[in-house]
Structure formats: C-alpha cells, structure tokens
Design a protein around this motif. Sequence first.
Motif, PDB file in Angstrom:
ATOM      1  N   ASP A 197       0.307  -1.139  -0.106  1.00 42.04           N
ATOM      2  CA  ASP A 197       0.322   0.221   0.096  1.00 42.04           C
ATOM      3  C   ASP A 197       0.760   1.089   0.046  1.00 42.04           C
ATOM      4  O   ASP A 197       0.560   2.138  -0.341  1.00 42.04           O
ATOM      5  N   LEU A 198       2.009   1.088   0.506  1.00 38.56           N
ATOM      6  CA  LEU A 198       3.046   2.153   0.621  1.00 38.56           C
ATOM      7  C   LEU A 198       3.373   2.561  -0.471  1.00 38.56           C
ATOM      8  O   LEU A 198       3.725   3.812  -0.917  1.00 38.56           O
ATOM      9  N   GLN A 199       3.264   2.127  -1.114  1.00 40.43           N
ATOM     10  CA  GLN A 199       4.420   1.204  -2.468  1.00 40.43           C
ATOM     11  C   GLN A 199       4.005   2.691  -3.515  1.00 40.43           C
ATOM     12  O   GLN A 199       3.976   3.328  -4.397  1.00 40.43           O
ATOM     13  N   LYS A 200       1.975   2.235  -3.537  1.00 37.29           N
ATOM     14  CA  LYS A 200       1.488   2.831  -4.619  1.00 37.29           C
ATOM     15  C   LYS A 200       1.876   4.326  -4.320  1.00 37.29           C
ATOM     16  O   LYS A 200       1.003   5.061  -5.226  1.00 37.29           O
ATOM     17  N   LYS A 201       1.600   4.767  -2.913  1.00 39.63           N
ATOM     18  CA  LYS A 201       1.853   6.508  -2.940  1.00 39.63           C
ATOM     19  C   LYS A 201       3.194   7.159  -2.686  1.00 39.63           C
ATOM     20  O   LYS A 201       3.332   8.793  -2.547  1.00 39.63           O
ATOM     21  N   TYR A 202       4.157   6.010  -3.696  1.00 37.13           N
ATOM     22  CA  TYR A 202       5.233   6.751  -4.233  1.00 37.13           C
ATOM     23  C   TYR A 202       5.029   7.761  -5.219  1.00 37.13           C
ATOM     24  O   TYR A 202       3.964   7.738  -6.274  1.00 37.13           O
ATOM     25  N   LYS A 203       5.514   9.569  -5.130  1.00 38.50           N
ATOM     26  CA  LYS A 203       5.985  10.374  -6.519  1.00 38.50           C
ATOM     27  C   LYS A 203       6.941  10.262  -6.552  1.00 38.50           C
ATOM     28  O   LYS A 203       7.969  10.699  -5.799  1.00 38.50           O
ATOM     29  N   PRO A 204       7.109  10.871  -8.242  1.00 41.73           N
ATOM     30  CA  PRO A 204       8.664  11.677  -8.885  1.00 41.73           C
ATOM     31  C   PRO A 204       9.014  12.349  -7.492  1.00 41.73           C
ATOM     32  O   PRO A 204      10.464  12.216  -7.581  1.00 41.73           O
ATOM     33  N   THR A 231       7.285  15.446  -1.440  1.00 41.60           N
ATOM     34  CA  THR A 231       7.499  16.699  -0.102  1.00 41.60           C
ATOM     35  C   THR A 231       6.911  15.968   1.117  1.00 41.60           C
ATOM     36  O   THR A 231       6.900  15.255   1.789  1.00 41.60           O
ATOM     37  N   VAL A 232       6.999  16.792   2.232  1.00 40.43           N
ATOM     38  CA  VAL A 232       7.101  16.710   3.338  1.00 40.43           C
ATOM     39  C   VAL A 232       5.155  15.965   3.446  1.00 40.43           C
ATOM     40  O   VAL A 232       4.686  14.950   4.410  1.00 40.43           O
ATOM     41  N   TRP A 233       4.691  17.202   2.378  1.00 37.97           N
ATOM     42  CA  TRP A 233       2.279  16.795   2.959  1.00 37.97           C
ATOM     43  C   TRP A 233       2.255  15.872   1.738  1.00 37.97           C
ATOM     44  O   TRP A 233       1.230  15.597   2.165  1.00 37.97           O
ATOM     45  N   SER A 234       3.482  15.348   0.715  1.00 32.60           N
ATOM     46  CA  SER A 234       3.235  14.673  -0.313  1.00 32.60           C
ATOM     47  C   SER A 234       3.490  13.704  -0.708  1.00 32.60           C
ATOM     48  O   SER A 234       4.852  13.650  -0.781  1.00 32.60           O
ATOM     49  N   GLY A 235       3.643  12.668  -0.975  1.00 28.55           N
ATOM     50  CA  GLY A 235       4.490  11.195  -1.681  1.00 28.55           C
ATOM     51  C   GLY A 235       5.026  10.801  -0.120  1.00 28.55           C
ATOM     52  O   GLY A 235       4.209  11.008   0.788  1.00 28.55           O
ATOM     53  N   VAL A 236       5.214   9.484  -0.180  1.00 31.69           N
ATOM     54  CA  VAL A 236       6.432   8.930   0.798  1.00 31.69           C
ATOM     55  C   VAL A 236       7.752   8.532   0.238  1.00 31.69           C
ATOM     56  O   VAL A 236       7.866   8.529  -0.688  1.00 31.69           O
ATOM     57  N   THR A 237       8.477   8.495   1.615  1.00 29.11           N
ATOM     58  CA  THR A 237       9.403   8.649   1.545  1.00 29.11           C
ATOM     59  C   THR A 237      10.242   7.025   2.216  1.00 29.11           C
ATOM     60  O   THR A 237       9.367   6.352   3.353  1.00 29.11           O
ATOM     61  N   ALA A 238      11.723   6.749   2.802  1.00 22.13           N
ATOM     62  CA  ALA A 238      12.016   5.840   4.043  1.00 22.13           C
ATOM     63  C   ALA A 238      11.426   6.071   5.325  1.00 22.13           C
ATOM     64  O   ALA A 238      11.331   5.160   6.363  1.00 22.13           O
ATOM     65  N   ASP A 239      11.442   7.722   5.340  1.00 18.49           N
ATOM     66  CA  ASP A 239      10.185   7.967   6.811  1.00 18.49           C
ATOM     67  C   ASP A 239       8.891   7.242   6.718  1.00 18.49           C
ATOM     68  O   ASP A 239       8.876   6.620   8.394  1.00 18.49           O
ATOM     69  N   ASP A 240       8.469   7.001   6.030  1.00 17.58           N
ATOM     70  CA  ASP A 240       6.897   6.821   6.190  1.00 17.58           C
ATOM     71  C   ASP A 240       7.176   5.636   6.379  1.00 17.58           C
ATOM     72  O   ASP A 240       6.308   4.474   7.574  1.00 17.58           O
ATOM     73  N   PHE A 241       7.805   4.830   5.619  1.00 14.19           N
ATOM     74  CA  PHE A 241       7.777   3.538   5.826  1.00 14.19           C
ATOM     75  C   PHE A 241       8.597   2.505   7.273  1.00 14.19           C
ATOM     76  O   PHE A 241       7.596   1.752   7.793  1.00 14.19           O
ATOM     77  N   ALA A 242       9.101   3.808   7.729  1.00 13.11           N
ATOM     78  CA  ALA A 242       9.766   3.234   9.334  1.00 13.11           C
ATOM     79  C   ALA A 242       8.616   3.616   9.979  1.00 13.11           C
ATOM     80  O   ALA A 242       8.822   2.875  10.829  1.00 13.11           O
ATOM     81  N   HIS A 285      12.642  -9.072  12.655  1.00 13.86           N
ATOM     82  CA  HIS A 285      14.383  -8.853  11.330  1.00 13.86           C
ATOM     83  C   HIS A 285      13.072  -8.836  10.352  1.00 13.86           C
ATOM     84  O   HIS A 285      13.636  -7.839   9.471  1.00 13.86           O
ATOM     85  N   ASP A 286      12.033  -9.446  10.688  1.00 13.72           N
ATOM     86  CA  ASP A 286      10.925  -8.759   8.785  1.00 13.72           C
ATOM     87  C   ASP A 286      10.617  -8.211   8.936  1.00 13.72           C
ATOM     88  O   ASP A 286      10.617  -7.291   7.468  1.00 13.72           O
ATOM     89  N   ILE A 287      10.405  -7.046  10.053  1.00 15.03           N
ATOM     90  CA  ILE A 287       9.789  -5.785   9.704  1.00 15.03           C
ATOM     91  C   ILE A 287      10.502  -4.467   9.267  1.00 15.03           C
ATOM     92  O   ILE A 287      10.741  -4.286   8.777  1.00 15.03           O
ATOM     93  N   GLY A 288      12.414  -4.831  10.283  1.00 18.07           N
ATOM     94  CA  GLY A 288      13.008  -4.095  10.296  1.00 18.07           C
ATOM     95  C   GLY A 288      13.644  -4.364   8.566  1.00 18.07           C
ATOM     96  O   GLY A 288      13.705  -3.168   7.726  1.00 18.07           O
ATOM     97  N   GLU A 289      12.775  -5.143   7.679  1.00 15.74           N
ATOM     98  CA  GLU A 289      13.726  -5.576   6.321  1.00 15.74           C
ATOM     99  C   GLU A 289      12.979  -4.864   5.414  1.00 15.74           C
ATOM    100  O   GLU A 289      12.722  -4.186   4.084  1.00 15.74           O
ATOM    101  N   HIS A 290      11.351  -4.621   5.905  1.00  8.10           N
ATOM    102  CA  HIS A 290       9.902  -3.618   5.577  1.00  8.10           C
ATOM    103  C   HIS A 290      10.155  -2.108   5.880  1.00  8.10           C
ATOM    104  O   HIS A 290       9.365  -1.344   5.122  1.00  8.10           O
ATOM    105  N   SER A 291      11.180  -1.997   6.673  1.00  4.07           N
ATOM    106  CA  SER A 291      11.083  -0.561   7.223  1.00  4.07           C
ATOM    107  C   SER A 291      12.034   0.457   6.189  1.00  4.07           C
ATOM    108  O   SER A 291      11.892   1.484   7.281  1.00  4.07           O
ATOM    109  N   TYR A 292      12.160   0.755   5.310  1.00  2.01           N
ATOM    110  CA  TYR A 292      13.276   1.639   4.134  1.00  2.01           C
ATOM    111  C   TYR A 292      12.554   1.961   3.318  1.00  2.01           C
ATOM    112  O   TYR A 292      13.042   2.868   2.053  1.00  2.01           O
ATOM    113  N   GLY A 293      11.667   0.986   2.184  1.00  8.12           N
ATOM    114  CA  GLY A 293      10.604   0.878   1.325  1.00  8.12           C
ATOM    115  C   GLY A 293      11.923   0.727  -0.094  1.00  8.12           C
ATOM    116  O   GLY A 293      12.739   0.004   0.115  1.00  8.12           O
ATOM    117  N   ASN A 294      11.774   1.926  -1.274  1.00 14.15           N
ATOM    118  CA  ASN A 294      12.112   1.301  -2.260  1.00 14.15           C
ATOM    119  C   ASN A 294      12.987   2.758  -2.496  1.00 14.15           C
ATOM    120  O   ASN A 294      12.967   4.208  -3.252  1.00 14.15           O
TER     121      ASN A 294
END
Length: 350
Positions: A134-141, A144-155, A183-192
């Motif tokens: 679900d978070l992968q679908k919110k990526y934007k090119p 910003t802090v208010w729009s899109g997702v980054t590693a901050d949001d995943f963590a 361990h599995d949660i940590g692997e998913h906590s930084y995104g693409n």
Amino acid sequence: MPPKRGVKRSQDDAALDSSVNPFTLAARKAKKTENGPNSSPASARAEAAALEDPVVVTPVDQPEEQQPTTSRTTRARTAAAVTSASTPKTTKETPASITKPKAKPKAKTPAPKAKNADKTYRDTLKTIDKAWNDLQKKYKPNPTVWSGVTADDFAKQMEAKFLPTVKALSDSGDTMLAFMLLHDIGEHSYGNLEFCFKASGWGDTDEPFKRMDACMVELIARLRDEMPNKEDPAESAKFIIEPSKDMGTEWDELYSEMDTKRPPNKQKRGWLAKARVDDLKVLFQRRRERRDTILEELGNGEAGDWAGSALNALVETRKRIDGYGIGEWFFAESIKALAAIKGVEAPGLR
C-alpha cells in the motif's frame, strides 16, 4: 262504613314496612321505642315520608352530634367498604419483582499456546506485505513532507503498527517468534530507496530504527538465556560474516541493457522502479524461507543458527541502505549483540 280508629295508620305502617329494608325498619322501631307509645300520628306520617324519599336534608341548625339519615346507596357503599376492609389482602409478586439468579459465564477453552502464536506470526507477515504494498502505491517522483512517501513513512508505520505484536509475542513466552517477526519488520522499514532521489527521506528514520533496535537487543538477551547451546564449538569458531546476497537481479539486468550515456526518461525510470520492487520481494521471500527453516530445525530439537543467519542479513541490509544515508541506526546494537554470540567482531559501516 268508616274504618275503625287506628286501622289506616296500621295499614300505612304495614305498607311502609314492606317497602323499607330491614336496616331501616330496625332504626325506626328503635326510635319508636325511644319516643314511647304516646307519639303523635303526625310524627309517624313525617317519618314515613322521610323513608319514602331517599334525599337527605340536613337542617342548618342540626346539632353536630346528631348523625344525618343516610340513603340506600350510601349505606350499600359503606357496607361494601366495611367488607373489603375486613377481608385480608393477598399480594402477588410481579415478574419484575422476582430476582432471577445470574447465570454463570461459560469458561472459555483456550487454544494451545504454540498454535495461537504461530498463527499470529503468519498472519502478521501477511499484514506486513499488504502495508508495504500500500505504501509503494503512494510514491511520487518528487515527494515532499506533505505529499508522497519516503523511507521516513515506511519506518514510522512499520514500527507503529507491528512492534506491539512483537512485544505481545515476547510477553507470552514466544521469544523466538518475536525475534523472527521483528527481523522481518526491519527489512520492510525503508521502502524502495531507488524510486527517486528523495526516497531516503529527511532523517526521520533514526528514532523508529532505534526503538526497533532496542527491542531486538532485549530479545537477543532472552534468547541467549533460553536457547540451549547445541551448536558445535568447532563450527561456531569457523563462523565468518558473509553478508547474504538475497537481492534479486532484475534491476541490474534491466539497467545493463539501457543506454547509460544519458539519464533514463520517465518510462525507463518506471521500469527500473518496478524492477527494484520485484528484487526486494525476492529478498524478503528468501530470508523468510531461511528463517522458517531455522524455526523448523529448532522445533525438531536441532541446532538452528538463528544468530548467524540474522547477523549476516542485518549486516548486508545496513551497509546497503547506508549508501542512501540512513544506515547508521539500523539495528546497530543488535548487530553487536549477535556478533558477540558468534564470537566475532561486529563490522562497521566503512
């Protein structure tokens, strides 16, 4: 021939006696007795008229102690009231006044503890995959802090949603499952991190990484006391940290086919982003299968190398994401604790 003196009065008395009830006759006779035999015919006629007329007329100057003459209806009501007063009343309890005994709650039969814990572990893994997708679908090119997702949001989201489940498993005594889940949660906590040049965020991964790291350090300490040392000391001495190479190769293959003299256009960037997501899913799946193998070995009483496997995986991930500036606090203390168990020196980032 005229009737004899006194005959009409006796006939009138007889007629009155037949039309008046016994209570009235008794009262009249008592009054006649009180007045004596010398009462006048006029008073008798007045009395008869009073008996025929049911209306009670109370003179104004009547003394208070003299009781007024009552009608038949009043006497009947009085008699009914006396009868009802003399009859004892029986009270019946209404259904609302009856207190019913409370039913005892049925005792719940708890399911086997190990079965419940394993189901929680498996279900949480599926939920982690869904949250990550679900978070992968919110990526934007250009997030910003208010729009899109980054590693901050995943963590932040991975730590907030799933760390309580880890603690619940640990509190119930399923320390190994809690360790594997974290361990599995940590692997998913930084995104693409290769989706765009801002995908690593603005430094808000530090605190979630620190909290997850502190939790894992506690789990490692408990596992060190709980798990029997079934590993051969000679094999443990041969352990060498070899960062696992579980990442897929689709992105590398695609990028090698592109013209590297110019930056990829929008279409090619989309291809590369999708290829990296597929590579990450391959990494997640391979490491899960390795952890499942270790859990199976431990369940069969064998010496599963849970510490060495986790150490190699965490070292690889930490070095990889540090290339984007977010690896410093990624399970840093946990890597040291696992290295101490294996008797090796914890590697640095450089």
